[in-house]
Design a protein around this motif. Structure first.
Motif, PDB file in Angstrom:
ATOM      1  N   ARG A 125     -21.132  -9.794  -1.396  1.00 50.48           N
ATOM      2  CA  ARG A 125     -20.565  -8.479  -1.731  1.00 50.48           C
ATOM      3  C   ARG A 125     -21.335  -7.362  -1.027  1.00 50.48           C
ATOM      4  NH1 ARG A 125     -16.840  -6.600  -5.436  1.00 50.48           N
ATOM      5  NH2 ARG A 125     -15.786  -8.544  -4.979  1.00 50.48           N
ATOM      6  N   ARG A 175      -9.317 -11.019   2.638  1.00 54.08           N
ATOM      7  CA  ARG A 175      -8.810  -9.674   2.316  1.00 54.08           C
ATOM      8  C   ARG A 175      -9.938  -8.653   2.385  1.00 54.08           C
ATOM      9  NH1 ARG A 175      -6.090  -8.765  -3.205  1.00 54.08           N
ATOM     10  NH2 ARG A 175      -5.443  -6.742  -2.392  1.00 54.08           N
ATOM     11  N   SER A 188      -6.948  -3.955  -6.419  1.00 52.19           N
ATOM     12  CA  SER A 188      -6.515  -5.296  -6.844  1.00 52.19           C
ATOM     13  C   SER A 188      -7.438  -6.376  -6.299  1.00 52.19           C
ATOM     14  CB  SER A 188      -5.087  -5.559  -6.351  1.00 52.19           C
ATOM     15  OG  SER A 188      -5.067  -5.601  -4.933  1.00 52.19           O
ATOM     16  N   LEU A 189      -8.558  -5.966  -5.668  1.00 53.02           N
ATOM     17  CA  LEU A 189      -9.359  -6.919  -4.903  1.00 53.02           C
ATOM     18  C   LEU A 189     -10.829  -6.999  -5.306  1.00 53.02           C
ATOM     19  CD1 LEU A 189      -9.703  -8.842  -2.503  1.00 53.02           C
ATOM     20  CD2 LEU A 189      -9.784  -6.855  -1.002  1.00 53.02           C
ATOM     21  N   SER A 190     -11.511  -5.859  -5.363  1.00 47.73           N
ATOM     22  CA  SER A 190     -12.962  -5.950  -5.561  1.00 47.73           C
ATOM     23  C   SER A 190     -13.403  -6.103  -7.023  1.00 47.73           C
ATOM     24  CB  SER A 190     -13.673  -4.775  -4.891  1.00 47.73           C
ATOM     25  OG  SER A 190     -13.378  -3.584  -5.562  1.00 47.73           O
ATOM     26  N   THR A 208       0.856  -1.189   0.000  1.00 48.96           N
ATOM     27  CA  THR A 208       0.000   0.000   0.000  1.00 48.96           C
ATOM     28  C   THR A 208       0.887   1.231   0.000  1.00 48.96           C
ATOM     29  OG1 THR A 208      -0.043  -0.053   2.389  1.00 48.96           O
ATOM     30  CG2 THR A 208      -1.861  -1.106   1.255  1.00 48.96           C
ATOM     31  N   GLY A 209       0.286   2.405  -0.115  1.00 46.92           N
ATOM     32  CA  GLY A 209       1.049   3.648  -0.103  1.00 46.92           C
ATOM     33  C   GLY A 209       0.239   4.723  -0.788  1.00 46.92           C
ATOM     34  N   LEU A 213      -0.036  -9.503   4.325  1.00 42.97           N
ATOM     35  CA  LEU A 213       0.906  -9.148   5.395  1.00 42.97           C
ATOM     36  C   LEU A 213       0.467  -7.804   5.962  1.00 42.97           C
ATOM     37  CD1 LEU A 213       3.315 -10.056   2.751  1.00 42.97           C
ATOM     38  CD2 LEU A 213       3.921 -10.986   4.973  1.00 42.97           C
ATOM     39  N   THR A 244      -1.679 -13.867   0.114  1.00 44.30           N
ATOM     40  CA  THR A 244      -0.921 -13.830   1.359  1.00 44.30           C
ATOM     41  C   THR A 244      -0.928 -12.382   1.805  1.00 44.30           C
ATOM     42  OG1 THR A 244       0.496 -15.615   0.571  1.00 44.30           O
ATOM     43  CG2 THR A 244       1.279 -14.335   2.461  1.00 44.30           C
ATOM     44  N   SER A 251       1.729  -2.450   4.847  1.00 44.91           N
ATOM     45  CA  SER A 251       0.890  -3.613   4.570  1.00 44.91           C
ATOM     46  C   SER A 251       1.045  -4.000   3.104  1.00 44.91           C
ATOM     47  CB  SER A 251      -0.583  -3.308   4.860  1.00 44.91           C
ATOM     48  OG  SER A 251      -0.786  -3.227   6.247  1.00 44.91           O
ATOM     49  N   THR A 252       1.177  -5.295   2.877  1.00 43.77           N
ATOM     50  CA  THR A 252       1.500  -5.791   1.534  1.00 43.77           C
ATOM     51  C   THR A 252       0.673  -7.047   1.271  1.00 43.77           C
ATOM     52  OG1 THR A 252       3.768  -4.961   1.699  1.00 43.77           O
ATOM     53  CG2 THR A 252       3.384  -6.711   0.098  1.00 43.77           C
ATOM     54  N   VAL A 253       0.279  -7.219   0.011  1.00 43.70           N
ATOM     55  CA  VAL A 253      -0.388  -8.478  -0.327  1.00 43.70           C
ATOM     56  C   VAL A 253       0.432  -9.163  -1.411  1.00 43.70           C
ATOM     57  CG1 VAL A 253      -1.918  -7.443  -2.069  1.00 43.70           C
ATOM     58  CG2 VAL A 253      -2.568  -9.597  -0.960  1.00 43.70           C
ATOM     59  N   GLU A 308      -2.342   6.820   3.117  1.00 43.14           N
ATOM     60  CA  GLU A 308      -2.888   5.702   2.354  1.00 43.14           C
ATOM     61  C   GLU A 308      -4.370   5.917   2.032  1.00 43.14           C
ATOM     62  OE1 GLU A 308       0.271   2.408   4.168  1.00 43.14           O
ATOM     63  OE2 GLU A 308      -1.859   2.185   4.661  1.00 43.14           O
ATOM     64  N   ASP A 309      -4.823   5.322   0.928  1.00 41.13           N
ATOM     65  CA  ASP A 309      -6.168   5.596   0.411  1.00 41.13           C
ATOM     66  C   ASP A 309      -7.272   4.816   1.117  1.00 41.13           C
ATOM     67  OD1 ASP A 309      -5.105   7.273  -1.501  1.00 41.13           O
ATOM     68  OD2 ASP A 309      -4.797   5.638  -2.938  1.00 41.13           O
ATOM     69  N   ASP A 310      -6.993   3.589   1.514  1.00 43.76           N
ATOM     70  CA  ASP A 310      -8.049   2.773   2.108  1.00 43.76           C
ATOM     71  C   ASP A 310      -7.460   1.773   3.105  1.00 43.76           C
ATOM     72  OD1 ASP A 310      -6.798   1.089   0.335  1.00 43.76           O
ATOM     73  OD2 ASP A 310      -8.565   0.660  -0.887  1.00 43.76           O
ATOM     74  N   SER A 342       0.561  -4.677   8.322  1.00 41.37           N
ATOM     75  CA  SER A 342       1.517  -3.912   9.132  1.00 41.37           C
ATOM     76  C   SER A 342       0.829  -2.878   9.998  1.00 41.37           C
ATOM     77  CB  SER A 342       2.512  -3.189   8.219  1.00 41.37           C
ATOM     78  OG  SER A 342       3.076  -4.071   7.299  1.00 41.37           O
ATOM     79  N   ARG A 401      -1.990   4.209  -4.002  1.00 46.30           N
ATOM     80  CA  ARG A 401      -2.038   2.750  -4.232  1.00 46.30           C
ATOM     81  C   ARG A 401      -3.157   2.123  -3.408  1.00 46.30           C
ATOM     82  NH1 ARG A 401       3.710   1.050  -5.672  1.00 46.30           N
ATOM     83  NH2 ARG A 401       3.096  -1.034  -5.038  1.00 46.30           N
ATOM     84  N   PRO A 402      -4.407   2.314  -3.799  1.00 41.89           N
ATOM     85  CA  PRO A 402      -5.518   1.757  -3.013  1.00 41.89           C
ATOM     86  C   PRO A 402      -5.496   0.234  -2.994  1.00 41.89           C
ATOM     87  CG  PRO A 402      -6.310   2.601  -5.114  1.00 41.89           C
ATOM     88  CD  PRO A 402      -4.870   3.005  -5.000  1.00 41.89           C
ATOM     89  N   ARG A 403      -5.749  -0.354  -1.802  1.00 39.46           N
ATOM     90  CA  ARG A 403      -5.740  -1.815  -1.664  1.00 39.46           C
ATOM     91  C   ARG A 403      -6.870  -2.454  -2.464  1.00 39.46           C
ATOM     92  NH1 ARG A 403      -4.143  -2.139   4.693  1.00 39.46           N
ATOM     93  NH2 ARG A 403      -3.553   0.040   4.784  1.00 39.46           N
ATOM     94  N   MET A 404      -8.015  -1.769  -2.499  1.00 36.00           N
ATOM     95  CA  MET A 404      -9.201  -2.377  -3.092  1.00 36.00           C
ATOM     96  C   MET A 404      -9.080  -2.542  -4.608  1.00 36.00           C
ATOM     97  SD  MET A 404     -11.433  -3.212  -0.807  1.00 36.00           S
ATOM     98  CE  MET A 404     -13.159  -3.023  -1.223  1.00 36.00           C
TER      99      MET A 404
END
Lengths: 178, 459
Positions: B195, B228, A116-118, A107-108, B275, B273, A146-148, B284-286, B277, A111-114
Motif C-alpha cells: 500500500r 486497478r 470502491s478500491l482502496s 467514472t464521472g 475497462l 474487470t 472508464s468503467t470497472v 473526473e476526480d481521480d 477508456s 464518482r471517484p474511482r478510488m
C-alpha cells in the motif's frame, strides 16, 4: 514511428475473413425481485452480502468517503477523510448483473474511482431498478467512460491455492438496494 | 547405454532435481484448479463445445484481419486520449517505456507493476532497476517471485511451486512482519507493505488482457485489486500488449470474459474487470492523467506468417499447463522460458526460432489434454509435432540413438523385413535397446502365425 510501418507491413494481409456474428443468448424474462434474489445469492457465494440502510449507519462510524449520488440518497455530505485513510468507501453503481453477482461502476463527476478500491469495506447504494439479468445486457449498456466491473470482494489464491479475501481491494462488499 | 536426455532445456534433468515439495504443490494445485474449472464451465455454458468453437472463430477473424484491426485500435485509442507506441522488438519496447518514465519521473522513484507476461518477455524490470527506478511487483505471487529473485512458474499462478512456509520465510527476511503460516496474515503483511508503494508511485505499468478495436478500450482482469491500484493511483499509466490481444468489438467481451475466468481459475467472473477508456477526463476526480499503450511485435508478425500462427489465438488462461501431465511433474521453470507449459512449448520456439529452443517440443506426451481444455481450441499437439519435425529437418535437435536406429531400419523395406526376422533374437541378446526396458519387464514371445506370410499366401 518507423516501428509502426515495419510492423503493419510485416503482418499478413489476408483480411476479409467473414466475421462470425455472436448470437445473443435468449433473454430470460425475470421480474426485478427475481433478479435481486439471484444477485443476492451470487454475491453471498462470492463472500459479499446484501445489507440495509441501518447497516450503513453502523458501518459509517468508521473513517469513510462517500460519492455524490449515494450521499444524496443517504442525506449526508459527499467526500470524507483523505482517500488513503478511508476504511469505508460508499458508492453507487450503474448496473447490477444478476447472473454473476457483478456491479458495473463508471467514472464521472462526483464518482471517484478510488472509493470502491482502496478502503477495506465497500458499500454500494444501489437503486433497485438498475439491475439486468445477463452480462450481455449489461455490456450493451456500457458507459463510454472508464468503467470497472466488480464481482465480489478482492481475493487471491496465490499461496497454496488457499482463498484469502481483501488482499489489495475491499475484503467486504455490502450492497444496499434502495 | 541409455538414450541421452534432451539437452536443452534440460527438462529431464530438471525433473529429477526438482524438490519434492515443489512437485507436490504444483500437482496439488493443478488438480484442484482443473476440477473447479470443469464444473464452472459446464455450469456457465449449456453447450461448451459450441462456445469454444465460437471463441476460436472470433480469434481466427482477429488474426486474419489483424493489420486493419490494429490500425482501428490505434485510431480509437488516440481519440480516447491514449498515446499509442509501436515496438518491433524487446529493445524498442524498453526504450519507449524508459523514455516515458524519464519524462514522468525524471528523478527516479517507485514504479508499481501489475502482473504482465509481456513485461516478463521483454525483461523490463531489470532495465528499469538498472537506471535507478524502484520497480515493485504488486500481485501477491509476483511480489514473492521478485523478493526471492525467482521467476514465475505458471502464467496465472506464478508461485505454484512454493508453499506457505517458503513465503513466510521470505516475508520475515524482508522485514514484512513476524513468521506466520497463515495465508490470511501473509496477505495482510503484503497489503500493508505494498500500500505504501501505491501511495508513493508516480508510474504504474500493466499488461492488457483484451484491447477492443471498435472502441479503443483496454480491458484488464484480475482478482486482487493491485492491477486497478497500479493503473489508478499513479499519474502515469503505461500498458503493454502483444499485438494479438485484440477483440473486434465490445459485444465479444461477455463470451471471452466468462471463458477466461472459468478456464483460468474456475470462477464465474474475475473479481475486477477494468475497462479503460483513456486518461482522467476534466470532470473526473481521480485516475491517471496520462495513459500510454505500447503495442509489441517481438516476433509475432513472423509467427503470424508461419505454421504456428494459431498459438497467437491464446488468451493466457493457463489451463493447458494445469492439465498437462508433463507440466505437473516438472513445473514451469523446466521450460526455461517466460512462457511455460504446453502453450510455452509452442510459443517460445515460435517466437525465438527453433534453433534457440530445439528440444522444448519434446517435453510432451502428445496426450492431447491441452487441446481438449483450450477455450479457443488451439491445436497444440499438432504444432508440437510440427516443431519436432522442423527441428529434425534443420538438424538442430538431437535424435536419441534408439530412434536413429529405428529410423534407419524403418525407412527401407529390406532392412525392415530383415529386422523383423531377427526380432525373436532380441529376447536372448544383450543389446542397447533393451537396457532399462527389460529391467522390470519381459520382452513378449512371438506367438501365432506370421502376418506377412499369410498376406502373401492368401488367394
Amino acid at each position: 514511428m518507423a516501428d509502426r510501418d515495419d510492423i503493419l507491413n510485416a503482418l499478413p494481409q489476408t483480411g476479409k475473413k467473414a466475421r462470425v456474428p455472436v448470437p445473443a443468448p435468449p433473454l430470460p424474462s425475470l421480474t426485478s425481485d427475481a433478479m435481486w434474489q439471484i444477485f443476492g445469492a451470487r454475491l453471498e457465494e462470492l463472500g459479499g452480502r446484501l445489507g440495509t440502510l441501518e447497516d450503513v449507519e453502523v458501518i459509517l462510524s468508521r473513517p469513510h468517503v462517500i460519492d455524490q449520488e449515494s450521499a444524496t440518497r443517504l442525506g449526508r455530505q459527499p467526500g470524507g477523510v483523505p482517500i488513503w485513510e478511508a476504511e469505508v468507501g460508499v458508492t453507487t453503481a450503474d448496473l447490477a448483473v444478476a447472473e454473476i453477482g457483478s456491479l458495473l461502476i463508471s467514472t464521472g463527476p462526483g464518482r471517484p474511482r478510488m472509493a470502491s478500491l482502496s478502503p477495506v469495506v465497500h458499500v454500494v447504494v444501489m437503486p433497485k431498478e438498475r439491475i439486468v439479468a445477463t452480462l450481455e445486457e449489461a455490456f450493451a449498456r456500457l458507459s463510454d467512460r472508464s468503467t470497472v466491473m466488480i464481482t465480489g470482494p478482492s481475493r487471491t489464491a496465490d499461496i497454496e491455492h488457499v482463498l484469502v479475501r481483501g488482499v489489495h481491494g475491499p475484503g467486504d462488499i455490502v450492497v444496499v438496494p434502495v | 547405454m541409455k538414450a541421452k536426455p534432451v539437452n536443452h532445456p534440460a527438462v529431464e534433468a530438471f525433473a529429477r532435481q526438482l524438490a519434492e515439495t515443489t512437485r507436490d504443490s504444483v500437482r496439488a494445485t493443478s488438480v484442484k484448479v482443473i476440477e473447479s474449472r470443469k464444473a464452472r464451465l459446464v455450469d456457465a455454458f449449456p453447450d461448451l463445445e459450441a462456445t469454444r468453437t465460437q471463441a476460436s472463430q472470433i480469434k481466427d477473424f482477429v488474426l486474419a484481419n489483424i493489420s486493419n484491426l490494429l490500425s482501428q485500435l490505434e485510431m480509437k485509442c488516440r481519440l480516447n486520449g491514449v498515446q499509442v507506441h509501436w515496438a518491433k522488438d524487446a529493445e524498442s519496447a524498453r526504450k519507449i517505456i524508459l523514455d516515458i518514465c524519464k519524462e514522468a519521473a525524471p528523478d527516479g522513484g517507485t514504479i508499481v507493476k501489475a502482473k504482465s507476461m509481456a513485461t516478463e518477455e521483454i525483461h523490463l524490470n531489470k532495465h528499469l532497476i538498472d537506471v535507478g527506478y524502484n520497480v515493485v511487483e504488486t500481485d501477491l505471487g509476483e511480489f514473492v517471485v521478485q523478493i526471492d529473485n525467482d521467476t514465475p512458474s505458471h502464467i496465472v499462478a506464478p508461485i505454484i511451486h512454493k508453499n506457505r512456509r517458503e513465503v513466510a520465510k521470505s516475508f520475515e527476511r524482508e522485514g514484512l512482519g513476524p513468521y506466520t503460516e497463515s495465508p490470511e496474515q501473509l496477505a495482510a503483511q503484503a497489503r500493508k507493505h505494498l500500500r505504501e508503494r501505491f501511495v508513493e508511485a508516480k508510474i504504474g505499468i500493466s499488461g492488457v488482457n483484451f484491447a477492443i478495436a471498435e472502441s479503443g478500450r483496454l480491458v484488464l482482469v484480475e482478482n486482487e485489486g493491485n492491477s486497478r491500484l497500479s493503473t489508478t493511483a499513479p499519474d502515469t499509466h503505461i500498458a503493454i500488449m502483444g499485438l494479438e490481444k485484440l477483440l473486434p468489438s465490445e459485444a465479444d467481451l461477455p463470451l471471452f470474459l466468462k471463458l477466461l475466468a472459468g478456464s483460468a481459475t474456475g470462477q464465474r467472473m474475475t473479481v475486477y474487470t477494468h475497462l479503460i477508456s483513456g486518461p482522467r477526463r476534466k470532470d473526473e476526480d481521480d485516475g491517471p492523467t496520462a495513459v500510454h499503450l505500447v503495442i509489441l511485435d517481438n516476433g509475432r508478425s513472423k509467427v503470424l506468417n508461419g505454421p504456428y500462427k494459431d498459438i497467437l489465438k491464446c488468451i493466457r488462461c493457463g489451463a493447458c499447463s494445469y492439465v498437462c501431465p508433463v507440466y505437473r511433474q516438472v513445473s514451469g521453470h523446466a521450460y526455461s522460458h517466460v512462457y511455460s507449459g504446453p502453450l510455452g512449448a509452442v510459443l517460445a520456439p515460435a517466437l525465438e526460432g527453433i534453433e534457440a529452443l530445439p528440444e522444448l517440443a519434446k517435453a510432451s506426451t502428445l496426450c492431447g489434454a491441452c487441446e481438449e481444455v483450450c477455450p479457443v481450441k488451439i491445436p497444440i499437439p499438432r504444432m508440437l509435432l510440427q516443431l519436432r519435425d522442423e527441428a529434425m529437418r534443420k538438424g538442430v535437435a538431437e535424435n536419441p540413438i534408439p530412434w536413429t536406429l529405428f529410423t534407419f531400419g524403418a525407412t527401407s523395406g529390406l532392412r525392415w523385413r530383415t529386422g523383423l526376422k531377427m526380432l525373436p533374437m532380441a529376447r536372448i541378446a544383450k543389446h542397447p535397446l533393451k537396457d532399462g526396458w527389460t529391467e522390470f519387464r519381459e520382452l513378449p514371445k512371438k506367438e501365432g502365425r506370421d502376418f506377412r506370410k499369410w498376406w502373401n499366401g492368401r488367394s
